[in-house]
Enzyme design. Structure first.
Site, PDB file in Angstrom:
ATOM      1  CG  HIS A  19      -3.233  15.865   2.157  1.00 24.41           C
ATOM      2  ND1 HIS A  19      -2.618  16.633   1.386  1.00 24.41           N
ATOM      3  CD2 HIS A  19      -2.448  15.368   3.164  1.00 24.41           C
ATOM      4  CE1 HIS A  19      -1.417  17.107   1.953  1.00 24.41           C
ATOM      5  NE2 HIS A  19      -1.334  16.141   2.910  1.00 24.41           N
ATOM      6  CG  PHE A  64       0.779   6.991   5.646  1.00 26.16           C
ATOM      7  CD1 PHE A  64      -0.407   7.592   5.796  1.00 26.16           C
ATOM      8  CD2 PHE A  64       1.000   5.941   5.918  1.00 26.16           C
ATOM      9  CE1 PHE A  64      -1.447   6.975   6.417  1.00 26.16           C
ATOM     10  CE2 PHE A  64       0.155   5.024   6.618  1.00 26.16           C
ATOM     11  CZ  PHE A  64      -0.965   5.401   6.757  1.00 26.16           C
ATOM     12  CG  ASN A  66       4.021  14.363   5.421  1.00 20.14           C
ATOM     13  OD1 ASN A  66       3.586  14.798   4.565  1.00 20.14           O
ATOM     14  ND2 ASN A  66       3.856  14.321   6.687  1.00 20.14           N
TER      15      ASN A  66
END
Length: 185
Positions: A19, A64, A66
């Site tokens: 990610h 982060f 999102n």
């Protein structure tokens, strides 16, 4: 000015995970172009420099994944950048490991970081470079993307990061069409 954004999650525990391949791409690009990405501003680690005589800002949002749009919105409003001069690099589970997909614009697909960016910028009209990390054959998707690459995939991913950096450099110097023709795989 071009704003080059790599998506990832802040914190040591996320280093070298699938990610965070966007962060790794920014690190490679910074190294290749002698740009330090250390300054904390706009909820991101940033570094200003040049690529092929063109001014760039390399960005690693620290919000982060999102919430990546919060950081990028701050930057776009501060620098008054045209969305066409934003490039976002991020992981994509729908593309095979080591494959690059460069697009001039488009939807977020299943990527929540991109959903945040598109929602807050209110446009999907900006270039992006999707870096293939593959999809798990079984098991939890979150565990997969937050996991690290197996030893046998590391050489492929290092070469892919090199190509992603070259794709950004080409895009900044010669435009998106040349970069797409040369590096889409």
């Amino acid at each position: 000015m071009h704003i080059i954004v790599g998506l990832g999650n802040p914190g040591k525990k996320y280093d070298a995970t699938r990610h965070n391949i966007g962060f790794e791409a920014i690190d490679m690009l910074a190294k290749r172009n002698n740009i330090e990405v250390k300054k904390l501003k706009h909820k991101a680690l940033c570094g200003e420099g040049t690529i092929g005589g063109n001014k760039v800002l390399l960005v690693k949002p620290q919000t982060f994944m999102n919430l990546s749009g919060q950081s990028l919105l701050d930057i776009v409003q501060f620098y008054k950048v045209d969305p066409k001069n934003i490039v976002v690099l991020y992981d994509d589970i729908d593309i095979p490991v080591g494959t690059l997909r460069i697009r001039e614009k488009g939807s977020s697909g299943t990527h929540n970081g991109m959903k945040s960016i598109i929602y807050l910028l209110q446009t999907d009209q900006f270039p992006r470079i999707r870096i293939g990390v593959g999809k798990p054959q079984f098991g939890d998707l979150a565990d997969y993307v937050l996991g690290r690459f197996p030893k046998e995939e590391i050489p492929t991913m290092l070469e892919t990061l090199e190509r992603a950096s070259q794709a950004v450099e080409t895009l900044v110097k010669d435009g998106i069409a040349v970069s797409m023709n040369r590096y889409n795989g």
